[in-house]
Design an enzyme around this catalytic site. Structure first.
Site, PDB file in Angstrom:
ATOM      1  N   LYS A 148     -15.778  -7.319   4.189  1.00 35.97           N
ATOM      2  CA  LYS A 148     -14.814  -8.151   5.057  1.00 35.97           C
ATOM      3  C   LYS A 148     -14.692  -7.825   6.714  1.00 35.97           C
ATOM      4  CE  LYS A 148     -11.538  -7.542   1.449  1.00 35.97           C
ATOM      5  NZ  LYS A 148     -10.307  -6.903   0.906  1.00 35.97           N
TER       6      LYS A 148
ATOM      7  N   SER B  60      -2.597  -7.743   2.779  1.00 38.15           N
ATOM      8  CA  SER B  60      -3.017  -7.733   4.178  1.00 38.15           C
ATOM      9  C   SER B  60      -3.421  -9.138   4.655  1.00 38.15           C
ATOM     10  CB  SER B  60      -3.962  -6.676   4.570  1.00 38.15           C
ATOM     11  OG  SER B  60      -3.627  -5.571   4.008  1.00 38.15           O
TER      12      SER B  60
ATOM     13  N   HIS C 231       0.651  -1.290   0.003  1.00 42.77           N
ATOM     14  CA  HIS C 231      -0.094  -0.049  -0.338  1.00 42.77           C
ATOM     15  C   HIS C 231       0.922   1.233   0.004  1.00 42.77           C
ATOM     16  CE1 HIS C 231      -3.104  -2.720   2.266  1.00 42.77           C
ATOM     17  NE2 HIS C 231      -3.647  -2.355   1.271  1.00 42.77           N
TER      18      HIS C 231
ATOM     19  N   ARG D 286      -1.846  -5.931  -8.614  1.00 47.76           N
ATOM     20  CA  ARG D 286      -0.842  -6.797  -8.326  1.00 47.76           C
ATOM     21  C   ARG D 286      -0.831  -8.167  -9.323  1.00 47.76           C
ATOM     22  NH1 ARG D 286      -2.920  -7.543  -2.318  1.00 47.76           N
ATOM     23  NH2 ARG D 286      -4.928  -7.057  -3.759  1.00 47.76           N
TER      24      ARG D 286
HETATM   25  P1  ADP Z   1      -9.981  -3.937  -0.551  1.00 50.43           P
HETATM   26  O1  ADP Z   1     -10.561  -4.607   0.436  1.00 50.43           O
HETATM   27  O2  ADP Z   1     -10.503  -2.442  -0.938  1.00 50.43           O
HETATM   28  O3  ADP Z   1      -9.267  -4.502  -1.774  1.00 50.43           O
HETATM   29  P2  ADP Z   1      -7.022  -3.684   0.486  1.00 50.43           P
HETATM   30  O4  ADP Z   1      -6.611  -2.935   1.413  1.00 50.43           O
HETATM   31  O5  ADP Z   1      -7.143  -5.202   0.322  1.00 50.43           O
HETATM   32  O6  ADP Z   1      -8.723  -3.207   0.269  1.00 50.43           O
HETATM   33  O7  ADP Z   1      -6.397  -2.879  -0.962  1.00 50.43           O
HETATM   34  C1  ADP Z   1      -6.845  -1.792  -1.494  1.00 50.43           C
HETATM   35  C2  ADP Z   1      -6.129  -1.477  -2.705  1.00 50.43           C
HETATM   36  O8  ADP Z   1      -4.828  -1.603  -2.823  1.00 50.43           O
HETATM   37  C3  ADP Z   1      -6.838  -2.649  -3.829  1.00 50.43           C
HETATM   38  O9  ADP Z   1      -6.841  -2.029  -4.957  1.00 50.43           O
HETATM   39  C4  ADP Z   1      -5.580  -3.587  -3.694  1.00 50.43           C
HETATM   40  O10 ADP Z   1      -5.556  -4.171  -5.053  1.00 50.43           O
HETATM   41  C5  ADP Z   1      -4.236  -2.701  -3.400  1.00 50.43           C
HETATM   42  N1  ADP Z   1      -3.141  -3.450  -2.966  1.00 50.43           N
HETATM   43  C6  ADP Z   1      -3.345  -3.954  -1.707  1.00 50.43           C
HETATM   44  N2  ADP Z   1      -2.224  -4.551  -1.504  1.00 50.43           N
HETATM   45  C7  ADP Z   1      -1.175  -4.241  -2.531  1.00 50.43           C
HETATM   46  C8  ADP Z   1       0.339  -4.576  -2.898  1.00 50.43           C
HETATM   47  N3  ADP Z   1       1.017  -5.257  -2.279  1.00 50.43           N
HETATM   48  N4  ADP Z   1       0.640  -3.863  -4.015  1.00 50.43           N
HETATM   49  C9  ADP Z   1      -0.189  -3.088  -4.711  1.00 50.43           C
HETATM   50  N5  ADP Z   1      -1.473  -2.798  -4.532  1.00 50.43           N
HETATM   51  C10 ADP Z   1      -2.160  -3.619  -3.325  1.00 50.43           C
END
Ligand code: ADP
Length: 163
Positions: free
Chosen positions: A42, A129, A18, A91
């Site tokens: 979630k 995460s 992030h 990703r």
């Molecule tokens: P959500 O529940 O909205 O998917 P996340 O916190 O899991 O929330 O992810 C928010 C955004 O950040 C999403 O678009 C996800 O693809 C992106 N994201 C999460 N982890 C990574 C990472 N390691 N690299 C790039 N983008 C990421």
């Protein structure tokens, strides 16, 4: 032209992936609002306030970052912030289907809102995460995936939930 972009997500918790994206977005936009979704479907490990605090800590040295939370539709929130740009991360191919559906749904709901996808550094392209929570709960050292204070917060939280 907008100078503001909104990066919405669960951030449960924030990872180096992030942070990598926030840094990239802040090179393109004057202001990046990192917005924690309050009513994500979630179940989250960290409370909304904890997630916001961890993001604030992770971004203190970055310029032009605002950390906030929102309820309801991301597109409504984006407009409220005076923007029309949503930042999301891609990703791997596995992200594509869900992100594609969401971006097109958002476009249907508001044709003026654009979703911009950024790709993280290869080192973080498999990081999530969910994975961090799973491996940390099994006792793995996740220090190369999250900031130190996130690792400590994870340890505390996981010890509590185990009790
Ligand atoms: P959500 O529940 O909205 O998917 P996340 O916190 O899991 O929330 O992810 C928010 C955004 O950040 C999403 O678009 C996800 O693809 C992106 N994201 C999460 N982890 C990574 C990472 N390691 N690299 C790039 N983008 C990421």
């Amino acid at each position: 032209m907008t100078k503001i972009a909104v990066y919405p997500g669960s951030f449960d918790p924030i990872t180096n992936g992030h942070i990598d994206l926030i840094k990239r977005a802040s090179k393109i936009f004057k202001k990046v609002v990192v917005a924690v979704a309050e009513d994500s479907s979630k179940e989250s490990l960290f409370t909304l306030e904890e997630r916001v605090e961890l993001i604030k800590k992770a971004t203190t040295n970055l310029k032009g970052i605002e950390v906030d939370s929102f309820k309801g539709l991301a597109i409504k929130y984006v407009k409220k912030k005076g923007s029309y740009v949503i930042i999301r991360g891609l990703r791997m191919i596995s992200d594509f289907e869900y992100e594609f559906q969401m971006a097109l749904t958002n476009r249907r709901l508001s044709k003026n809102v654009e979703t911009i996808f950024l790709m993280p550094s290869e080192a973080y392209s498999y990081l999530s995460s969910k994975l961090i929570k799973e491996t940390a709960s099994l006792g793995a050292d996740v220090s190369c995936f999250v900031p130190k204070f996130v690792q400590s917060a994870l340890k505390k939280k996981l010890n509590k939930t185990k009790k």
